[in-house]
Design a protein around this motif. Sequence first.
Motif, mmCIF file in Angstrom:
data_model
loop_
_atom_site.group_PDB
_atom_site.id
_atom_site.type_symbol
_atom_site.label_atom_id
_atom_site.label_comp_id
_atom_site.label_asym_id
_atom_site.label_seq_id
_atom_site.Cartn_x
_atom_site.Cartn_y
_atom_site.Cartn_z
ATOM 1 N N CYS A 1 -0.570 4.849 -0.652
ATOM 2 C CA CYS A 1 -2.038 4.779 -0.697
ATOM 3 C C CYS A 1 -2.698 5.377 0.540
ATOM 4 O O CYS A 1 -2.105 5.453 1.606
ATOM 5 N N TRP B 1 0.812 -1.215 0.000
ATOM 6 C CA TRP B 1 0.000 0.000 0.000
ATOM 7 C C TRP B 1 0.842 1.260 0.000
ATOM 8 O O TRP B 1 0.403 2.321 0.419
ATOM 9 N N MET C 1 -10.502 2.194 -2.241
ATOM 10 C CA MET C 1 -9.229 2.187 -1.497
ATOM 11 C C MET C 1 -9.103 0.925 -0.658
ATOM 12 O O MET C 1 -10.110 0.299 -0.320
#
Length: 181
Positions: free
Chosen positions: A9, A6, A33
Motif C-alpha cells: 500500500c 499495509w 489510503m
Amino acid sequence: MTDKRWTGCTVACIASGPSLAAEDCKAIGKAGMPAIAVNSSWRLARFASVIYAGDLCWWDAYGAEIDISAERWTCSQRAAHEHGLSLHRAAGGYNSGLRAIQLAIELGAARALLLGYDCSINSGTHWHGDHIKTKNPDEKLCLLWQRQFAQLNTLGIEIINCSRETALTCFPRARLEDVLC
C-alpha cells in the motif's frame, strides 16, 4: 513485527509542520489510503488509521483530547504503559515523524507520502500554532531532525515528500496531486 496489514500500500504520513493544509488532508481522505497522523495532526486528518506520538509529554498533555477511533502508537515504554498505547520498538535517535515512517515500513507499506514534514520553523512551528502545554521546535531541533531523516533505512520503500514547503531534502519531492492520480 509480524503485522503486515499495509503490504504493497501507499501510506500517508501526516506531520505537524506549518505547511500542512486541510485540502491536502481532504485529498488523502478521499483517496482512502491508510494514514498515520503525527501528534496533533489527527485534528486535520480525522480519517487517520493511526496516531503516532513518541513523547510521553505529548500524550500527557494532549492524549485525552483525541476523539477519533484511530490506533494510538508510541515508542515510549512509559507512555505506552501509562496511556494504554501500542508500543513501537525502534532503536536510535528519533522524532515522531521519523517513527511514523518507520511504522509504515514495518506494517508493509510500499510507498509513503509525507505531508507537513517541513523540518523548518521559517513559517512557524506547527500548522496549528505553538503547543501551549509542551515544547515547540527550534532551528537547532529542525536541523537534528533533518540529519535523522537522512539516516533512515528506507528498506526499499519509496518515500515522497509532498510537503508544500520543506527543508527536508533527503527524499524526492512531488506535488500531492501528481502522486495521487
